[in-house]
Design an enzyme around this catalytic site. Structure first.
Site, short mmCIF file in Angstrom:
data_model
loop_
_atom_site.label_atom_id
_atom_site.label_comp_id
_atom_site.label_asym_id
_atom_site.label_seq_id
_atom_site.Cartn_x
_atom_site.Cartn_y
_atom_site.Cartn_z
N TYR A 91 53.00 16.75 16.45
CA TYR A 91 54.52 16.29 16.52
C TYR A 91 54.56 15.66 15.17
O TYR A 91 54.80 14.55 14.95
CB TYR A 91 54.65 15.49 17.53
CG TYR A 91 54.71 16.44 18.96
CD1 TYR A 91 55.44 17.27 18.82
CD2 TYR A 91 54.48 15.65 20.05
CE1 TYR A 91 55.56 18.19 20.11
CE2 TYR A 91 54.39 16.27 21.16
CZ TYR A 91 55.30 17.58 21.36
OH TYR A 91 55.26 18.14 22.66
N ASP A 126 58.67 5.29 29.96
CA ASP A 126 57.85 6.52 29.37
C ASP A 126 57.32 7.16 30.55
O ASP A 126 57.80 6.79 31.84
CB ASP A 126 56.95 5.87 28.41
CG ASP A 126 55.89 5.23 29.23
OD1 ASP A 126 56.12 4.33 30.35
OD2 ASP A 126 54.82 5.02 28.65
N LEU A 186 47.25 15.06 14.79
CA LEU A 186 47.98 14.32 15.87
C LEU A 186 49.01 14.86 16.60
O LEU A 186 49.23 14.83 17.75
CB LEU A 186 48.48 12.87 15.12
CG LEU A 186 47.86 11.45 15.48
CD1 LEU A 186 48.63 10.26 14.89
CD2 LEU A 186 47.26 11.48 17.11
N TYR A 226 62.84 4.75 24.59
CA TYR A 226 61.67 4.23 25.12
C TYR A 226 61.13 3.06 23.88
O TYR A 226 60.61 2.16 24.08
CB TYR A 226 60.67 5.24 25.30
CG TYR A 226 59.20 4.76 25.31
CD1 TYR A 226 58.70 3.84 26.62
CD2 TYR A 226 58.48 4.85 24.14
CE1 TYR A 226 57.44 3.29 26.32
CE2 TYR A 226 57.22 4.12 24.05
CZ TYR A 226 56.76 3.39 25.15
OH TYR A 226 55.46 2.70 25.16
N GLN A 248 53.30 10.87 23.47
CA GLN A 248 52.88 12.22 23.97
C GLN A 248 51.33 12.41 23.48
O GLN A 248 50.88 13.46 23.66
CB GLN A 248 53.62 13.35 23.40
CG GLN A 248 55.15 13.37 23.73
CD GLN A 248 55.34 13.53 25.48
OE1 GLN A 248 55.27 14.82 25.78
NE2 GLN A 248 55.59 12.54 26.10
N THR A 249 50.84 11.16 23.25
CA THR A 249 49.35 11.17 22.72
C THR A 249 48.52 10.04 23.57
O THR A 249 49.08 8.91 23.72
CB THR A 249 49.28 11.05 21.28
OG1 THR A 249 50.29 11.80 20.75
CG2 THR A 249 47.99 11.24 20.48
N ARG A 261 47.21 -4.69 19.78
CA ARG A 261 47.65 -5.79 20.71
C ARG A 261 47.29 -7.15 20.09
O ARG A 261 47.10 -7.96 20.84
CB ARG A 261 47.35 -5.38 22.22
CG ARG A 261 47.99 -4.54 22.93
CD ARG A 261 47.45 -4.22 24.22
NE ARG A 261 48.21 -3.41 25.04
CZ ARG A 261 47.92 -2.88 26.24
NH1 ARG A 261 46.78 -3.46 26.72
NH2 ARG A 261 48.48 -1.91 26.88
N GLU A 271 53.47 2.55 18.86
CA GLU A 271 54.17 3.20 19.78
C GLU A 271 54.45 4.81 19.25
O GLU A 271 54.74 5.47 20.24
CB GLU A 271 55.53 2.60 20.18
CG GLU A 271 55.35 1.05 20.97
CD GLU A 271 54.75 1.49 22.20
OE1 GLU A 271 54.80 2.44 22.70
OE2 GLU A 271 54.38 0.44 22.57
#
Length: 371
Positions: free
Chosen positions: A87, A143, A85, A125, A47-48, A30, A42
């Site tokens: 996926y 999301d 992590l 998303y 999912q994390t 940010r 993003e």
DNA sequence: GAGGCGTGGTC
DNA sequence: TGACCAAGCCT
């Protein structure tokens, strides 16, 4: 589902953004609105949880500071950056997307959600998140947080497990989102969903938007969001073959599609492929492992023995693996036809491996120390 | 459109 | 342990 009039929408925007300005989280991604930074964060956050992502994000930016660095990276290095992590197709798709941008978009990010959705690995998303945060487009980013927050605020009864429900939320949020600060609005919703409006034990009584939370005001917050359950993971049994050649471990790379694609493990034999009876003895198991291993890898195993102790278990989203450990050695001369690598302990560290492989090594060391 | 695709944390 | 949850996308 309830509707808000213009005055209530304005009041909500003001309340939410005032809170975000005051209490929004300071996160590494940010610090600016670079689309590359927004995009990487993003994808990692899919999912994390934030706490998990932060160190991965910092290291990723260190290793791959630009779109071009990512596009040019060797896949092994890429997967190593993602190791743990989960996926893993996310990071392989990121590299495909980086190359797509360089080759087809002159290295320039498209600035609308509609165009961003065309990029590999960027769905509705992520497109909304990048478009709103990096480019100021007033589009929703739906999301899990948005489902949780708006299903409660508006008492939306649609099942969030169903794909078509997303459009219900997109339409509702499109009417409410701040036209002046859409990126901050979307991020504020995420912060709200991660603090006061959590899945379990929300603290709506102290939420900055409690006056807008219809489900809370009606005492029915626990009913939202509506979500049908997923099926349980199916059991799958494997034998892990911990084979050495001199001081080297035999490692194999998983196929380029499917689970844990392109990651490295010790050879794993599916027990269903061993053609064993239900009441097979350990000796029969070891014999079947030896013959199947030779057939699969063109290598002859010697000194094959079962490693004592419980099997390693590892649960994925849709599969529960139970892994028995077998120790063996192979003859150096055989390696010519081996479709894998024989690596030293030191070289092992450079291979991207899934968590389940780490568990196998840890168990092996625990079972064989002092022996 | 249902199912594949990881991992870490909580209860 | 098992069930469920966490900033989804692809096929």
């Amino acid at each position: 589902m309830i509707e808000w009039d213009a005055a209530k929408i304005k009041a909500f925007q003001t309340t939410l953004l005032d809170w975000y300005d005051r209490a929004g989280r300071d996160l590494p991604w940010r610090h600016d609105q670079e689309p590359y930074h927004v995009w990487v964060s993003e994808i990692m956050l899919q999912q994390t949880q934030v706490q998990t992502v932060i160190p991965y994000y910092e290291r990723f930016m260190d290793w791959f500071p630009t779109l071009k660095a990512l596009a040019d990276a060797p896949e092994e290095r890429l997967l190593k950056a993602w190791e743990g992590l989960g996926y893993y197709s996310r990071v392989r798709n990121m590299q495909r997307c980086a190359r797509q941008l360089i080759n087809d978009y002159d290295g320039q990010w498209p600035q609308t959600a509609a165009e961003l959705t065309e990029l590999i690995g960027i769905g509705p998303y992520t497109a909304g998140a990048i478009a709103s945060i990096a480019f100021g487009e007033a589009v929703p980013a739906v999301d899990g947080n948005a489902y949780r927050v708006f299903s409660r605020l508006l008492e939306i009864d649609a099942d969030v497990a169903k794909p078509q429900t997303r459009t219900v939320f997109e339409r509702a949020i499109s009417r409410i989102i701040s036209r002046e600060r859409p990126g901050d609005f979307n991020q504020a919703i995420m912060d709200l969903g991660a603090s006061y409006m959590t899945a379990r034990q929300p603290d709506s009584a102290h939420s900055p938007v409690k006056a807008f939370n219809q489900a809370y005001l009606d005492g029915v917050e626990a009913q939202y969001p509506v979500k049908t359950k997923k099926p349980r993971p199916v059991p799958v049994a494997y034998v892990a073959v911990l084979a050495t050649m001199a001081d080297r471990w035999l490692m194999v790379q998983r196929p380029s599609t499917g689970m844990l694609a392109n990651l490295w493990t010790v050879p794993l034999l599916a027990v269903t492929d061993l053609d064993l009876a239900d009441d097979a003895t350990d000796a029969e198991l070891l014999h079947a492992v030896t013959t199947t291993f030779t057939k699969d890898y063109q290598l002859t195993l010697t000194d094959v023995q079962l490693v004592s102790g419980r099997p390693v278990t590892h649960t994925f989203t849709h599969q529960k693996w139970t892994i028995r450990l077998v120790r063996a050695t192979v003859q150096p001369a055989d390696l010519a036809y081996f479709d894998g690598r024989a690596v030293t302990e030191k070289q092992l560290a450079a291979l991207p491996m899934p968590k389940v492989q780490e568990k196998v090594f840890v168990r092996y060391q625990a079972e064989t120390k002092d022996r």
